[in-house]
Design a protein around this motif. Structure first.
Motif, PDB file in Angstrom:
ATOM      1  N   ASP A 212      24.341  64.359  81.664  1.00 25.05           N
ATOM      2  CA  ASP A 212      25.789  64.375  81.878  1.00 25.05           C
ATOM      3  C   ASP A 212      26.554  63.908  80.648  1.00 25.05           C
ATOM      4  O   ASP A 212      27.793  64.021  80.623  1.00 25.05           O
ATOM      5  N   SER A 213      25.862  63.362  79.657  1.00 26.15           N
ATOM      6  CA  SER A 213      26.544  62.846  78.471  1.00 26.15           C
ATOM      7  C   SER A 213      26.325  63.722  77.242  1.00 26.15           C
ATOM      8  O   SER A 213      26.544  63.271  76.114  1.00 26.15           O
ATOM      9  N   LEU A 214      25.892  64.983  77.440  1.00 24.86           N
ATOM     10  CA  LEU A 214      25.632  65.866  76.308  1.00 24.86           C
ATOM     11  C   LEU A 214      26.932  66.236  75.593  1.00 24.86           C
ATOM     12  O   LEU A 214      27.950  66.527  76.229  1.00 24.86           O
ATOM     13  N   ARG A 215      26.878  66.237  74.269  1.00 24.40           N
ATOM     14  CA  ARG A 215      28.028  66.586  73.442  1.00 24.40           C
ATOM     15  C   ARG A 215      27.540  67.361  72.221  1.00 24.40           C
ATOM     16  O   ARG A 215      26.373  67.264  71.851  1.00 24.40           O
ATOM     17  N   LEU A 216      28.440  68.115  71.631  1.00 23.62           N
ATOM     18  CA  LEU A 216      28.126  68.784  70.365  1.00 23.62           C
ATOM     19  C   LEU A 216      28.597  67.906  69.225  1.00 23.62           C
ATOM     20  O   LEU A 216      29.779  67.540  69.154  1.00 23.62           O
ATOM     21  N   GLU A 217      27.670  67.560  68.337  1.00 27.33           N
ATOM     22  CA  GLU A 217      28.003  66.791  67.142  1.00 27.33           C
ATOM     23  C   GLU A 217      27.912  67.724  65.940  1.00 27.33           C
ATOM     24  O   GLU A 217      26.886  68.361  65.715  1.00 27.33           O
TER      25      GLU A 217
END
Length: 352
Positions: A212-217
């Motif tokens: 649930d905490s996936l992000r694109l860096e």
């Protein structure tokens, strides 16, 4: 030279002339090329070459990373007794992930429990002895020095009791290190040990992240940093997915990488379906506007590695070599930038 020989040479020469004339189509009836050209040059369906300012986008590469992730390491030296999870397993906070052999740790806990019981008994005895001596000294039977000795013995016994209690707490804490629990709910991303391996302090056993905490860096150039603000919605492209996503900018690191001169930004995708940590992706960042000459992609023909457009010029079609730029969509139509070969206002034929 005889007359016969002269006639032979002349006949051969005349034959060569006739062959050349035949090869040159001298004996073929001439076609009405002017009529054919007029028929071929009737105006086909054309569109105008457009020049207009278009917002530019620059793509920067990045990867999907979890904001909440952990590498679970050993804190004691012990043999791995049991591994209860594998890579890809979903776990909840507090679930047992792994157990280490703890026979010696449990033995130490029992020893410290016995030491604490003995210390408690000595404290009780020292307190009672102090109370008795205090009563006798108050009656004047014993000197004050005996009371001081009893007080010192009581305080020493209490200090030993506190030390034994802390030692038991330390032993129980060490024993608890033999049972590895999930610090939060998530997915096991890596399993680095198996039953029978020896774990040492600092050794990575498992890795865990929260989906649930996936992000694109992504690292973006400092030249476009001014075009990005917190809360902006930017287009995200992932090679592993066919659908396009939008990502909200939730963090911009205020310091640049000294080697690449880029700033790290983090975006939360509007959908996390099918995303996994480590996926490669690209984010499109606004990079201002520039004048672009473009035509429909259907107006381009390709021969080998060359691209051509047929321009309606002076009542006839003229095939012209063009150099193409980026392809994009405008109002649902596929269009292509023309870097050279065409001018704004010219008309090109559409191929249906």
């Amino acid at each position: 030279m005889t007359l016969k020989r002269i006639l032979t040479i002349a006949a051969a020469f005349l034959g060569l002339i006739l062959i050349f004339l035949w090869l040159a189509n001298a004996f073929t009836e001439k076609l009405d090329t002017e009529t054919r050209a007029q028929q071929a040059q009737s105006k086909p369906e054309t569109v105008a070459v457009v020049a207009e300012p278009i917002r530019q986008q620059r793509a920067f590469s990045g990867s999907i990373q979890a904001r909440q992730q952990a590498s679970i390491s050993a804190r004691i030296t012990a043999r791995v007794a049991e591994v209860l999870v594998d890579a890809g397993d979903q776990v909840e906070a507090g679930d047992v992930l792994l157990r280490l052999e703890n026979d010696d740790l449990s033995s130490r806990v029992r020893q410290q429990e016995q030491s604490l019981a003995a210390a408690q008994a000595r404290v009780n005895e020292a307190r009672l002895n102090f109370q008795r001596i205090e009563a006798v000294v108050s009656q004047g039977v014993l000197p004050e020095a005996r009371l001081d000795e009893a007080r010192a013995a009581r305080d020493g016994a209490e200090a030993d009791f506190i030390r034994a209690r802390e030692s038991l707490l330390e032993a129980r804490t060490s024993e608890s290190f033999s049972v590895i629990l999930a610090p939060f709910s998530g997915v096991i991303s890596r399993r680095a040990v198996f039953t029978g391996d020896t774990a040492t302090p600092g050794m990575m056993l498992l890795s865990l992240y929260s989906p649930d905490s996936l992000r694109l860096e992504a690292g973006v150039s400092e030249s476009v940093l001014a075009n990005i603000q917190l809360g902006d919605k930017l287009a995200i492209a992932l090679d592993a997915l066919d659908t396009s996503l939008l990502g909200e900018v939730v963090e911009i690191e205020p310091a640049a990488d000294s080697a690449s001169r880029s700033f790290t930004i983090r975006l939360v995708p509007n959908s996390l379906d099918g995303l996994y940590q480590g996926m490669y992706g690209r984010v499109s960042v606004p990079a201002g506007e520039r004048e672009v000459i473009h035509i429909p992609a259907a107006a381009i023909t390709q021969i080998g590695q060359l691209h051509y457009a047929h321009v309606w010029h002076e009542q006839r079609l003229e095939r012209r070599l063009v150099r193409l730029g980026e392809r994009f969509q405008q109002q649902g139509e596929n269009r292509v930038e023309v870097a050279s070969g065409l001018q704004a206002g010219e008309e090109v034929r559409i191929h249906r």
